[in-house]
Design an enzyme around this catalytic site. Structure first.
Site, PDB file in Angstrom:
ATOM      1  N   CYS A   2       0.829  -1.206   0.000  1.00 49.40           N
ATOM      2  CA  CYS A   2       0.000   0.000   0.000  1.00 49.40           C
ATOM      3  C   CYS A   2       0.863   1.255   0.000  1.00 49.40           C
ATOM      4  O   CYS A   2       1.948   1.273   0.568  1.00 49.40           O
ATOM      5  CB  CYS A   2      -0.878   0.034   1.241  1.00 49.40           C
ATOM      6  SG  CYS A   2      -1.812  -1.465   1.491  1.00 49.40           S
ATOM      7  N   ARG A  27       5.054   0.601  -5.928  1.00 52.08           N
ATOM      8  CA  ARG A  27       5.036  -0.268  -4.753  1.00 52.08           C
ATOM      9  C   ARG A  27       4.160  -1.499  -4.970  1.00 52.08           C
ATOM     10  O   ARG A  27       4.270  -2.468  -4.232  1.00 52.08           O
ATOM     11  CB  ARG A  27       4.525   0.511  -3.539  1.00 52.08           C
ATOM     12  CG  ARG A  27       5.413   1.671  -3.172  1.00 52.08           C
ATOM     13  CD  ARG A  27       4.749   2.563  -2.146  1.00 52.08           C
ATOM     14  NE  ARG A  27       4.672   1.945  -0.841  1.00 52.08           N
ATOM     15  CZ  ARG A  27       5.626   1.989   0.081  1.00 52.08           C
ATOM     16  NH1 ARG A  27       6.752   2.614  -0.184  1.00 52.08           N
ATOM     17  NH2 ARG A  27       5.466   1.418   1.246  1.00 52.08           N
ATOM     18  N   TRP A  74      -2.890  -2.679  -1.611  1.00 52.89           N
ATOM     19  CA  TRP A  74      -2.472  -4.022  -2.021  1.00 52.89           C
ATOM     20  C   TRP A  74      -3.226  -4.964  -1.089  1.00 52.89           C
ATOM     21  O   TRP A  74      -2.981  -4.969   0.123  1.00 52.89           O
ATOM     22  CB  TRP A  74      -0.966  -4.155  -1.859  1.00 52.89           C
ATOM     23  CG  TRP A  74      -0.382  -5.402  -2.441  1.00 52.89           C
ATOM     24  CD1 TRP A  74      -0.050  -5.628  -3.751  1.00 52.89           C
ATOM     25  CD2 TRP A  74      -0.042  -6.596  -1.733  1.00 52.89           C
ATOM     26  NE1 TRP A  74       0.471  -6.887  -3.889  1.00 52.89           N
ATOM     27  CE2 TRP A  74       0.488  -7.513  -2.669  1.00 52.89           C
ATOM     28  CE3 TRP A  74      -0.146  -7.001  -0.398  1.00 52.89           C
ATOM     29  CZ2 TRP A  74       0.917  -8.784  -2.323  1.00 52.89           C
ATOM     30  CZ3 TRP A  74       0.284  -8.273  -0.055  1.00 52.89           C
ATOM     31  CH2 TRP A  74       0.805  -9.147  -1.013  1.00 52.89           C
ATOM     32  N   ASN A 100      -1.770   1.527   5.975  1.00 50.84           N
ATOM     33  CA  ASN A 100      -0.839   0.561   5.399  1.00 50.84           C
ATOM     34  C   ASN A 100      -0.415  -0.356   6.540  1.00 50.84           C
ATOM     35  O   ASN A 100       0.021   0.131   7.580  1.00 50.84           O
ATOM     36  CB  ASN A 100       0.359   1.335   4.820  1.00 50.84           C
ATOM     37  CG  ASN A 100       1.428   0.433   4.263  1.00 50.84           C
ATOM     38  OD1 ASN A 100       1.266  -0.780   4.210  1.00 50.84           O
ATOM     39  ND2 ASN A 100       2.534   1.031   3.841  1.00 50.84           N
ATOM     40  N   GLY A 101      -0.572  -1.661   6.381  1.00 47.70           N
ATOM     41  CA  GLY A 101      -0.193  -2.593   7.453  1.00 47.70           C
ATOM     42  C   GLY A 101      -1.332  -3.561   7.740  1.00 47.70           C
ATOM     43  O   GLY A 101      -2.283  -3.656   6.966  1.00 47.70           O
ATOM     44  N   GLU A 482      18.666 -15.983  -9.511  1.00 49.54           N
ATOM     45  CA  GLU A 482      18.199 -14.618  -9.756  1.00 49.54           C
ATOM     46  C   GLU A 482      17.639 -14.490 -11.182  1.00 49.54           C
ATOM     47  O   GLU A 482      16.625 -13.836 -11.402  1.00 49.54           O
ATOM     48  CB  GLU A 482      19.363 -13.641  -9.496  1.00 49.54           C
ATOM     49  CG  GLU A 482      19.087 -12.186  -9.765  1.00 49.54           C
ATOM     50  CD  GLU A 482      17.921 -11.583  -8.988  1.00 49.54           C
ATOM     51  OE1 GLU A 482      17.385 -12.229  -8.085  1.00 49.54           O
ATOM     52  OE2 GLU A 482      17.517 -10.465  -9.333  1.00 49.54           O
ATOM     53  N   LYS A 486      13.838 -13.344 -12.037  1.00 50.92           N
ATOM     54  CA  LYS A 486      13.523 -12.202 -12.909  1.00 50.92           C
ATOM     55  C   LYS A 486      12.525 -12.634 -13.970  1.00 50.92           C
ATOM     56  O   LYS A 486      11.552 -11.945 -14.222  1.00 50.92           O
ATOM     57  CB  LYS A 486      14.777 -11.647 -13.607  1.00 50.92           C
ATOM     58  CG  LYS A 486      15.738 -10.827 -12.799  1.00 50.92           C
ATOM     59  CD  LYS A 486      15.247  -9.494 -12.325  1.00 50.92           C
ATOM     60  CE  LYS A 486      14.478  -9.589 -11.053  1.00 50.92           C
ATOM     61  NZ  LYS A 486      15.157  -9.560  -9.781  1.00 50.92           N
ATOM     62  N   GLU A 489       8.930 -13.466 -12.469  1.00 53.40           N
ATOM     63  CA  GLU A 489       8.133 -12.390 -11.879  1.00 53.40           C
ATOM     64  C   GLU A 489       7.642 -11.370 -12.886  1.00 53.40           C
ATOM     65  O   GLU A 489       6.569 -10.803 -12.704  1.00 53.40           O
ATOM     66  CB  GLU A 489       8.875 -11.706 -10.717  1.00 53.40           C
ATOM     67  CG  GLU A 489      10.084 -10.912 -11.104  1.00 53.40           C
ATOM     68  CD  GLU A 489      10.813 -10.331  -9.900  1.00 53.40           C
ATOM     69  OE1 GLU A 489      10.201 -10.118  -8.850  1.00 53.40           O
ATOM     70  OE2 GLU A 489      12.020 -10.084 -10.037  1.00 53.40           O
ATOM     71  N   HIS A 505      19.985 -34.695 -10.814  1.00 55.02           N
ATOM     72  CA  HIS A 505      19.259 -35.298  -9.691  1.00 55.02           C
ATOM     73  C   HIS A 505      17.758 -35.007  -9.766  1.00 55.02           C
ATOM     74  O   HIS A 505      17.058 -35.107  -8.768  1.00 55.02           O
ATOM     75  CB  HIS A 505      19.840 -34.794  -8.365  1.00 55.02           C
ATOM     76  CG  HIS A 505      21.281 -35.155  -8.201  1.00 55.02           C
ATOM     77  ND1 HIS A 505      21.689 -36.437  -7.901  1.00 55.02           N
ATOM     78  CD2 HIS A 505      22.415 -34.420  -8.359  1.00 55.02           C
ATOM     79  CE1 HIS A 505      23.015 -36.460  -7.849  1.00 55.02           C
ATOM     80  NE2 HIS A 505      23.472 -35.257  -8.128  1.00 55.02           N
ATOM     81  N   LYS A 604       6.538  -3.744  -4.345  1.00 58.54           N
ATOM     82  CA  LYS A 604       7.958  -3.388  -4.292  1.00 58.54           C
ATOM     83  C   LYS A 604       8.524  -3.564  -2.891  1.00 58.54           C
ATOM     84  O   LYS A 604       9.620  -4.062  -2.716  1.00 58.54           O
ATOM     85  CB  LYS A 604       8.140  -1.937  -4.765  1.00 58.54           C
ATOM     86  CG  LYS A 604       9.582  -1.488  -4.820  1.00 58.54           C
ATOM     87  CD  LYS A 604      10.361  -2.236  -5.882  1.00 58.54           C
ATOM     88  CE  LYS A 604      11.825  -1.882  -5.918  1.00 58.54           C
ATOM     89  NZ  LYS A 604      12.588  -2.901  -6.640  1.00 58.54           N
TER      90      LYS A 604
HETATM   91  C1  F6R Z   1      12.554  -9.473  -6.875  1.00 56.25           C
HETATM   92  C2  F6R Z   1      12.213  -8.610  -5.787  1.00 56.25           C
HETATM   93  C3  F6R Z   1      11.877  -9.208  -4.463  1.00 56.25           C
HETATM   94  C4  F6R Z   1      12.651  -8.478  -3.368  1.00 56.25           C
HETATM   95  C5  F6R Z   1      12.224  -8.984  -1.976  1.00 56.25           C
HETATM   96  C6  F6R Z   1      13.034  -8.341  -0.869  1.00 56.25           C
HETATM   97  O1  F6R Z   1      12.860  -8.770  -8.024  1.00 56.25           O
HETATM   98  O2  F6R Z   1      12.204  -7.415  -5.937  1.00 56.25           O
HETATM   99  O3  F6R Z   1      12.133 -10.570  -4.441  1.00 56.25           O
HETATM  100  O4  F6R Z   1      14.010  -8.692  -3.574  1.00 56.25           O
HETATM  101  O5  F6R Z   1      10.875  -8.713  -1.769  1.00 56.25           O
HETATM  102  O6  F6R Z   1      12.879  -6.967  -0.874  1.00 56.25           O
HETATM  103  P1  F6R Z   1      13.886  -6.020  -0.132  1.00 56.25           P
HETATM  104  O7  F6R Z   1      15.202  -6.165  -0.771  1.00 56.25           O
HETATM  105  O8  F6R Z   1      13.303  -4.645  -0.315  1.00 56.25           O
HETATM  106  O9  F6R Z   1      13.908  -6.442   1.306  1.00 56.25           O
END
Ligand code: F6R
Length: 609
Positions: A2, A27, A74, A100-101, A482, A486, A489, A505, A604
């Site tokens: 949010c 976000r 959200w 938010n929360g 990673e 990417k 997502e 395996h 985010k």
């Molecule tokens: C992937 C991504 C998420 C964040 C995760 C941790 O692209 O953005 O997997 O890496 O939510 O977020 P932070 O680094 O803000 O704690």
């Protein structure tokens, strides 16, 4: 998660709120709304969907008001819908709230309120909170603190009240909230991006603080035990250009291309090649603790967790200190053994990730030293840490993390090299060679970015595949993870990352002509073994996209496609091998017409558990 925005002053609130909500879109959210307070009372407009959809329900002559609050939601309690969107009215419609929360004890508060005749239009915990506020403010005639006291959980809230046209009340626990102070006006927001063009003077609320922003009486700050606090006003370093697309189609592409600069900024003033030394402020202070630590425990989520895995390779290999890397969410609930001789390193881009924050609190209770690696200055994780090192990646707006990852890896390279030198686990000449190579990384990454067109071409071939496998060995195993994250997502293609040797395996069963495999096959200690893995895949008609070192002549003969990256020391290689994986995912997502910067269901900064 949010987003919160608010304004009180002389200006028209509505345009400021809408612009602010658009800034917070990164976000992640599924509905948006605003509440405006004027002489007619409080008017709320809210809609499921994006901010532009909410704008369509606003009258052509938007409501005039100098006080307003806005929200991007959200969904947590209740599906994304118009009813569940924020702001929420209280029963009498005299109070409106954005939140938010998560209010954990909302069911018990709700049943108490129901007994007193309150009814609810939404499924949210927030509507319960606004009615609790109504009960204490209007019926019990006591201050809003009474309501806040009763809440168990996390909140950043902003409240406006009819008849009280001079103020906005805000409070924070566990979710971020920052106040912008202009000339005779106040802004509030989840982060400073909504108000950066109006003011750079900001006050970040601390845990369990409540502020009254009044045009008449100024800013009054206290904690929830009613102790008056002096606001600490800071000058923000954030620049408007850094939160705009600057000619790129997407923030993600801009941020991928910013990596030479963000790595440079993360090294600046810390890596002093001429003097042959590393100066990492917060780290130098805690160096003795690091050197005598039994082990280092890294806690993080998502991409930051992947950076933690790279850090494990770096620190164990170079400095010979045992490192454990944990998902913050698992760590906090498994009764971990932590002692005062442990150093816990939370890694976080946003600095607000709820699971990581809770892991810190647990480790602190057990006496560990907390050394935070965060990107957002002044964030909750930075404040909860005893010390730390910021990654200077600049604001990361695209939901998929790119430049934050390479900046995190850069900080850990500095830490590992500093520790190794102090412990004498590498020779002085090796140290000097590695710092020279590290210093050259911004230009190596710049060079790597030239693979963009080639990555786009490969993306066009594989954009419709349903599955994809990513393989890497050693320090490039986390890069494979990673790469898979990417792709999944932002393009919604199912992808998995594996250590290359682990393939036989299990995952090898999936290999056929429809399942491409992306392999990091740069010239490292494991090169021959990775080549064997590639042969195994080819023998089963699998397609191979290989990331190889410039001038490679072996893999290029076997793989279907190769992307060359500059030749760098294996320990620094994640900084270059990650780049083509980011670019391929980006182009595939664009070709599949996905919302690259705001992928579905993602946020985010994940401020709820
Ligand atoms: C992937 C991504 C998420 C964040 C995760 C941790 O692209 O953005 O997997 O890496 O939510 O977020 P932070 O680094 O803000 O704690």
């Amino acid at each position: 998660m949010c987003g919160i925005v608010g304004y009180i002053g002389e200006k028209e609130a509505y345009p400021i709120l809408v612009k602010g909500l658009k800034r917070l879109e990164y976000r992640g959210y599924d509905s948006a709304g605003v509440a405006l307070l004027n002489e007619k009372g409080i008017e709320i407009y809210k809609k499921q969907g994006k901010v532009v959809q909410m704008e369509r329900i606003i009258p052509a002559e938007h409501p005039k008001a100098n006080i307003g609050i806005g929200h991007t939601r959200w969904a947590t309690h209740g599906v994304p819908s118009d009813e569940n969107s924020h702001p929420h009215y209280s029963q009498s419609k005299k109070i409106a709230i954005i939140h938010n929360g998560i209010i954990e004890n909302y069911t018990s508060i709700k049943s108490g309120l129901e007994k007193r005749g309150y009814t609810f239009k939404s499924d949210t915990d927030t509507e319960v909170l606004v009615n609790l506020i109504e009960e204490v403010l209007i019926h019990e005639n006591v201050s809003i603190d009474e309501a806040v006291h009763q809440v168990v959980g996390a909140y950043a809230i902003a409240v406006i009240e009819e008849g009280n046209h001079d103020q906005i009340v805000v409070a924070k626990k566990g979710s971020p909230l920052v106040i912008g102070i202009g000339e005779g006006e106040y802004y509030i927001a989840s982060d400073a991006t909504p108000f950066i063009e109006y003011t750079k003077q900001a006050v970040y609320l601390e845990e369990e603080e409540l502020a009254i922003l009044s045009l008449k009486d100024g800013l009054k700050l206290k904690n929830i035990t009613n102790e008056i606090k002096i606001p600490y006003v800071q000058e923000l370093a954030l620049e408007l250009e850094s939160i705009e697309k600057g000619g790129y189609d997407h923030f993600m592409l801009k941020e991928i291309n910013e990596q030479p600069k963000s790595i440079f900024d993360t090294l600046r003033g810390r890596l002093l090649v001429d003097k042959g030394t590393i100066q990492l402020g917060g780290f130098n202070e805690y160096e003795k603790k690091f050197l005598s630590a039994d082990r280092i425990i890294i806690v993080a989520c998502g991409t930051s967790w992947h950076a933690g895995l790279v850090a494990e390779y770096l620190i164990e290999d170079l400095a010979r200190i045992p490192v454990e890397v944990e998902y913050a969410s698992e760590f906090r609930y498994r009764n971990p053994i932590i002692t005062e001789r442990d150093i816990v390193i939370p890694i976080s881009q946003s600095g607000e990730t709820a699971d990581t924050l809770s892991a810190i609190k647990l480790a602190k209770e057990k006496g560990a030293t907390i050394f935070g690696v965060c990107n957002v200055v002044g964030s909750s994780i930075a404040r909860e840490s005893h010390s730390g090192a910021y990654t200077h990646a600049g604001p990361e707006i695209g939901v998929a993390s790119t430049k934050a990852f390479t900046a995190q890896v850069t900080v850990f390279t500095l830490i590992a090299l500093s520790l190794a030198r102090k412990k004498g686990t590498i020779t002085e000449s090796m140290f000097r060679q590695l710092i020279r190579e590290l210093d050259a990384m911004p230009s190596k990454v710049e060079e790597t970015l030239k693979v963009d067109e080639q990555s786009k071409y490969i993306a066009s071939i594989y954009k419709d595949v349903p599955n994809c496998l990513f393989l890497g060995r050693g320090i490039n195993f986390p890069v494979a993870l990673e790469g898979a994250l990417k792709l999944k997502e932002i393009s919604y293609i199912h992808a998995e990352g594996y250590p290359a040797a682990e393939m036989k395996h299990g995952p090898i069963a999936l290999i056929d002509e429809d399942m491409p495999t992306v392999v990091v096959a740069t010239r490292t200690e494991h090169y021959e073994k990775v080549v064997s893995n590639i042969q195994e895949i080819k023998a089963r008609s699998g397609k191979i996209i290989a990331i190889v070192t410039q001038g490679d002549t072996v893999v290029s003969k076997i793989a279907d496609h190769v992307i060359e990256v500059p030749d760098v020391d294996e320990r620094l290689s994640p900084l270059v091998t990650t780049i083509p994986l980011q670019l391929m995912s980006y182009h595939i997502a664009v070709m599949r017409e996905c919302n690259v910067d705001q992928p579905r269901n993602l946020a985010k900064s994940v401020t709820v558990e």
